[in-house]
Write a protein that holds these residues in place. Structure first.
Motif, PDB file in Angstrom:
ATOM      1  N   TYR A  16       0.845  -1.194   0.000  1.00 20.54           N
ATOM      2  CA  TYR A  16       0.000   0.000   0.000  1.00 20.54           C
ATOM      3  C   TYR A  16       0.882   1.246   0.000  1.00 20.54           C
ATOM      4  O   TYR A  16       2.014   1.232   0.486  1.00 20.54           O
ATOM      5  CB  TYR A  16      -0.921   0.023   1.231  1.00 20.54           C
ATOM      6  CG  TYR A  16      -1.752  -1.226   1.359  1.00 20.54           C
ATOM      7  CD1 TYR A  16      -2.896  -1.416   0.573  1.00 20.54           C
ATOM      8  CD2 TYR A  16      -1.391  -2.250   2.232  1.00 20.54           C
ATOM      9  CE1 TYR A  16      -3.656  -2.570   0.672  1.00 20.54           C
ATOM     10  CE2 TYR A  16      -2.138  -3.409   2.335  1.00 20.54           C
ATOM     11  CZ  TYR A  16      -3.264  -3.565   1.548  1.00 20.54           C
ATOM     12  OH  TYR A  16      -4.009  -4.707   1.627  1.00 20.54           O
ATOM     13  N   ALA A  40      -9.529   0.193  -4.141  1.00 25.60           N
ATOM     14  CA  ALA A  40      -8.341   0.514  -4.929  1.00 25.60           C
ATOM     15  C   ALA A  40      -7.703   1.793  -4.389  1.00 25.60           C
ATOM     16  O   ALA A  40      -6.480   1.954  -4.410  1.00 25.60           O
ATOM     17  CB  ALA A  40      -8.709   0.689  -6.397  1.00 25.60           C
ATOM     18  N   CYS A  41      -8.560   2.693  -3.915  1.00 22.50           N
ATOM     19  CA  CYS A  41      -8.094   3.967  -3.355  1.00 22.50           C
ATOM     20  C   CYS A  41      -9.048   4.409  -2.265  1.00 22.50           C
ATOM     21  O   CYS A  41     -10.275   4.284  -2.405  1.00 22.50           O
ATOM     22  CB  CYS A  41      -8.024   5.026  -4.449  1.00 22.50           C
ATOM     23  SG  CYS A  41      -7.647   6.696  -3.861  1.00 22.50           S
ATOM     24  N   PHE A  48      -3.520   4.070  -1.476  1.00 19.08           N
ATOM     25  CA  PHE A  48      -3.698   3.304  -2.709  1.00 19.08           C
ATOM     26  C   PHE A  48      -3.185   1.884  -2.511  1.00 19.08           C
ATOM     27  O   PHE A  48      -2.175   1.667  -1.820  1.00 19.08           O
ATOM     28  CB  PHE A  48      -2.898   3.917  -3.867  1.00 19.08           C
ATOM     29  CG  PHE A  48      -3.465   5.175  -4.439  1.00 19.08           C
ATOM     30  CD1 PHE A  48      -4.392   5.128  -5.472  1.00 19.08           C
ATOM     31  CD2 PHE A  48      -3.064   6.414  -3.961  1.00 19.08           C
ATOM     32  CE1 PHE A  48      -4.903   6.290  -6.027  1.00 19.08           C
ATOM     33  CE2 PHE A  48      -3.573   7.589  -4.500  1.00 19.08           C
ATOM     34  CZ  PHE A  48      -4.500   7.524  -5.537  1.00 19.08           C
ATOM     35  N   THR A  49      -3.861   0.926  -3.124  1.00 19.47           N
ATOM     36  CA  THR A  49      -3.260  -0.381  -3.330  1.00 19.47           C
ATOM     37  C   THR A  49      -2.217  -0.199  -4.428  1.00 19.47           C
ATOM     38  O   THR A  49      -2.503   0.367  -5.483  1.00 19.47           O
ATOM     39  CB  THR A  49      -4.329  -1.403  -3.749  1.00 19.47           C
ATOM     40  OG1 THR A  49      -5.286  -1.506  -2.688  1.00 19.47           O
ATOM     41  CG2 THR A  49      -3.701  -2.760  -4.012  1.00 19.47           C
ATOM     42  N   GLU A  66      -0.557  -1.823  -6.771  1.00 15.57           N
ATOM     43  CA  GLU A  66      -0.694  -2.225  -8.173  1.00 15.57           C
ATOM     44  C   GLU A  66      -1.641  -1.295  -8.922  1.00 15.57           C
ATOM     45  O   GLU A  66      -1.373  -0.910 -10.069  1.00 15.57           O
ATOM     46  CB  GLU A  66      -1.196  -3.666  -8.272  1.00 15.57           C
ATOM     47  CG  GLU A  66      -0.167  -4.717  -7.891  1.00 15.57           C
ATOM     48  CD  GLU A  66       0.007  -4.847  -6.387  1.00 15.57           C
ATOM     49  OE1 GLU A  66      -0.797  -4.252  -5.639  1.00 15.57           O
ATOM     50  OE2 GLU A  66       0.951  -5.536  -5.958  1.00 15.57           O
ATOM     51  N   LYS A  67      -2.752  -0.935  -8.297  1.00 21.36           N
ATOM     52  CA  LYS A  67      -3.709  -0.027  -8.931  1.00 21.36           C
ATOM     53  C   LYS A  67      -3.089   1.355  -9.134  1.00 21.36           C
ATOM     54  O   LYS A  67      -3.259   1.990 -10.184  1.00 21.36           O
ATOM     55  CB  LYS A  67      -4.975   0.085  -8.087  1.00 21.36           C
ATOM     56  CG  LYS A  67      -5.840  -1.155  -8.099  1.00 21.36           C
ATOM     57  CD  LYS A  67      -6.492  -1.361  -9.455  1.00 21.36           C
ATOM     58  CE  LYS A  67      -7.461  -2.530  -9.453  1.00 21.36           C
ATOM     59  NZ  LYS A  67      -8.086  -2.757 -10.777  1.00 21.36           N
ATOM     60  N   ASP A 125      -0.690   1.264 -12.085  1.00 22.63           N
ATOM     61  CA  ASP A 125      -1.400   1.170 -13.361  1.00 22.63           C
ATOM     62  C   ASP A 125      -1.864   2.544 -13.837  1.00 22.63           C
ATOM     63  O   ASP A 125      -1.679   2.916 -15.007  1.00 22.63           O
ATOM     64  CB  ASP A 125      -2.614   0.247 -13.227  1.00 22.63           C
ATOM     65  CG  ASP A 125      -2.219  -1.217 -13.131  1.00 22.63           C
ATOM     66  OD1 ASP A 125      -1.064  -1.556 -13.432  1.00 22.63           O
ATOM     67  OD2 ASP A 125      -3.088  -2.031 -12.736  1.00 22.63           O
ATOM     68  N   TYR A 126      -2.457   3.306 -12.927  1.00 23.73           N
ATOM     69  CA  TYR A 126      -3.025   4.596 -13.323  1.00 23.73           C
ATOM     70  C   TYR A 126      -1.949   5.672 -13.474  1.00 23.73           C
ATOM     71  O   TYR A 126      -2.095   6.589 -14.284  1.00 23.73           O
ATOM     72  CB  TYR A 126      -4.115   5.016 -12.336  1.00 23.73           C
ATOM     73  CG  TYR A 126      -5.406   4.282 -12.595  1.00 23.73           C
ATOM     74  CD1 TYR A 126      -6.324   4.760 -13.519  1.00 23.73           C
ATOM     75  CD2 TYR A 126      -5.681   3.078 -11.957  1.00 23.73           C
ATOM     76  CE1 TYR A 126      -7.504   4.064 -13.790  1.00 23.73           C
ATOM     77  CE2 TYR A 126      -6.845   2.375 -12.211  1.00 23.73           C
ATOM     78  CZ  TYR A 126      -7.750   2.870 -13.137  1.00 23.73           C
ATOM     79  OH  TYR A 126      -8.911   2.179 -13.414  1.00 23.73           O
ATOM     80  N   MET A 180      -9.870   6.932 -12.282  1.00 23.51           N
ATOM     81  CA  MET A 180     -10.214   5.730 -11.530  1.00 23.51           C
ATOM     82  C   MET A 180     -11.725   5.615 -11.341  1.00 23.51           C
ATOM     83  O   MET A 180     -12.305   4.531 -11.475  1.00 23.51           O
ATOM     84  CB  MET A 180      -9.490   5.733 -10.183  1.00 23.51           C
ATOM     85  CG  MET A 180      -7.981   5.620 -10.292  1.00 23.51           C
ATOM     86  SD  MET A 180      -7.135   5.545  -8.689  1.00 23.51           S
ATOM     87  CE  MET A 180      -7.535   3.867  -8.164  1.00 23.51           C
ATOM     88  N   GLU A 188     -13.445   1.808 -10.612  1.00 19.74           N
ATOM     89  CA  GLU A 188     -12.663   1.277  -9.494  1.00 19.74           C
ATOM     90  C   GLU A 188     -13.385   1.543  -8.167  1.00 19.74           C
ATOM     91  O   GLU A 188     -14.085   2.540  -8.011  1.00 19.74           O
ATOM     92  CB  GLU A 188     -11.277   1.917  -9.444  1.00 19.74           C
ATOM     93  CG  GLU A 188     -10.428   1.685 -10.667  1.00 19.74           C
ATOM     94  CD  GLU A 188      -9.899   0.253 -10.761  1.00 19.74           C
ATOM     95  OE1 GLU A 188     -10.164  -0.553  -9.840  1.00 19.74           O
ATOM     96  OE2 GLU A 188      -9.231  -0.049 -11.769  1.00 19.74           O
ATOM     97  N   LYS A 189     -13.181   0.649  -7.213  1.00 25.03           N
ATOM     98  CA  LYS A 189     -13.785   0.835  -5.896  1.00 25.03           C
ATOM     99  C   LYS A 189     -12.995   1.889  -5.130  1.00 25.03           C
ATOM    100  O   LYS A 189     -11.814   1.688  -4.825  1.00 25.03           O
ATOM    101  CB  LYS A 189     -13.815  -0.465  -5.106  1.00 25.03           C
ATOM    102  CG  LYS A 189     -14.579  -0.342  -3.786  1.00 25.03           C
ATOM    103  CD  LYS A 189     -14.728  -1.682  -3.075  1.00 25.03           C
ATOM    104  CE  LYS A 189     -15.590  -1.528  -1.823  1.00 25.03           C
ATOM    105  NZ  LYS A 189     -15.764  -2.825  -1.107  1.00 25.03           N
TER     106      LYS A 189
END
Length: 398
Positions: A122, A149-150, A198-199, A201-202, A205-206, A228, A233-234
């Protein structure tokens, strides 16, 4: 083999702070003095330590010298670690040449390798210009439990003030379905605090997608968060209750200092449960003369008060001479107010000399705004600095 870090904090501290005018001529906004003996950056750094986070990247850019020297090895915040600790992350030259950070998202993008180094799951992203106490561990736990995800920290603000902030519209379970930057007609009062979990990986990606977008301004609020949301995204809102203030303007910086005063101050720096740490050199004890008048004043080490001080915050080694009057003011340190001078409703930066009989500002009830004196300025004898005016050593009034 080094142990992985579950969460790495990234502290955005490279902003110019142009709305603080003379106070940031020579230093980055996070290094501006607050409360006499602290710097603004002490708050997020102390929050990290008090939350059990021991790996913090500080992203610097504008006027970083004072900030870099102040942070040093991180010892005052117990962040002097061989693995982890606090690390200064300035822009650097890569294969494509030297690149300044072009926005908040780009600053993190350029330092993804730092996050990867610690194999973090994270990433906590913070701003370096807010005054508050917060346990980030609770927000991180909330993020993990919701599987977001955020997660964005939000503060409930009056509807009349919501137009000043980025506003999060949420469902009852806290899931964000809309984000609007400074809406004219807000449908929510949940204001973004500029604090994100943030996670990893997500986030990566962004950030990579945003870096490829030539039309992006590379900003979290303007680009990454909307992208996002648009992708479904959640994203969750984490409600914060407590004192929080963005001190990016002269008025808000003055107000936050005043919140330290009174029998029951709104802001308490050391309440026993959440200590604010700082790199503050030891100074001699303060001295208050026999004819001095001191009412509702925060006084730091090394001060000498021979005149009158009311409702003010004094940094270290401030001297108020006989016959001088200081009211509703913030004096950041190493300054002197000479005999017969008057300072009212003002912020005075470090190493300032206010000459005999000089007048800076007006009484708060009469003033149009906060008067500001920049670092190293000398105000001549009997000179007048009007209310709301800003004096810098770059050439007088700003």
């Amino acid at each position: 083999m080094f142990k992985k870090k579950e969460c790495v904090a990234m502290l955005l501290a490279g902003g110019q702070g142009s709305r603080l005018y003379a106070l940031t001529d020579k230093t980055a906004k996070p290094a501006v003095t607050f409360g006499g003996k602290y710097r603004i950056i002490d708050f997020p750094l102390s929050n990290c330590v008090n939350s059990g986070l021991d790996t913090v990247g500080v992203l610097t850019q504008y006027q970083p010298l004072v900030l870099n020297e102040y942070i040093g090895t991180g010892l005052p915040w117990d962040l002097d670690r061989n693995y982890g600790g606090v690390k200064i992350l300035p822009p650097y030259q890569g294969k494509g040449g030297a690149d300044w950070y072009s926005g908040t998202a780009n600053a993190i993008y350029q330092n993804m390798q730092f996050i990867e180094r610690y194999d973090a799951d994270y990433v906590l992203i913070l701003s370096g210009d807010h005054i508050y106490h917060m346990d980030y561990a609770k927000m991180i736990d909330y993020h993990k439990k919701t599987g977001a995800a955020c997660t964005i920290a939000v503060l409930d603000v009056p509807l009349s003030e919501a137009s000043r902030f980025g506003i999060m519209s949420t469902h009852e379970d806290g899931r964000i379905y809309k984000f609007t930057e400074k809406p004219k007609n807000p449908d929510s009062t949940k204001a973004s605090m500029g604090i994100y979990v943030f996670t990893k990986e997500k986030l990566f990606d962004y950030l990579i997608a945003d870096a490829k977008d030539e039309n992006s301004s590379n900003d979290f609020g303007k680009n990454v968060i909307p992208a996002m949301l648009g992708a479904g995204e959640k994203m969750m809102a984490y409600s914060f209750e407590g004192y929080w203030k963005d001190v990016g303007t002269i008025d808000s910086l003055w107000e936050a200092n005043m919140d330290l005063l009174g029998e029951n101050p709104v802001l308490k720096l050391n309440d026993g449960s959440h200590r604010v740490l700082s790199r503050h050199e030891n100074a001699p004890p303060q001295y208050i003369g026999p004819a001095a008048v001191v009412e509702n004043v925060s006084i730091t080490e090394g001060c000498e008060i021979l005149g009158t001080v009311r409702n003010s915050v004094l940094g270290e080694n401030v001297r108020i001479m006989e016959g001088a009057v200081v009211e509703d003011a913030v004096l950041m340190g190493d300054s002197i107010v000479y005999e017969g001078a008057r300072v009212s409703f003002a912020i005075v930066d470090r190493d300032v000399k206010i000459g005999k009989g000089a007048v800076v500002g007006k009484k708060r009830s009469e003033a149009k705004g906060v008067a500001v004196i920049g670092e190293g300025v000398s105000i001549e004898e009997n000179a007048v600095v009007a209310d709301g005016e800003i004096v810098s050593d770059k050439g007088g009034l700003v």
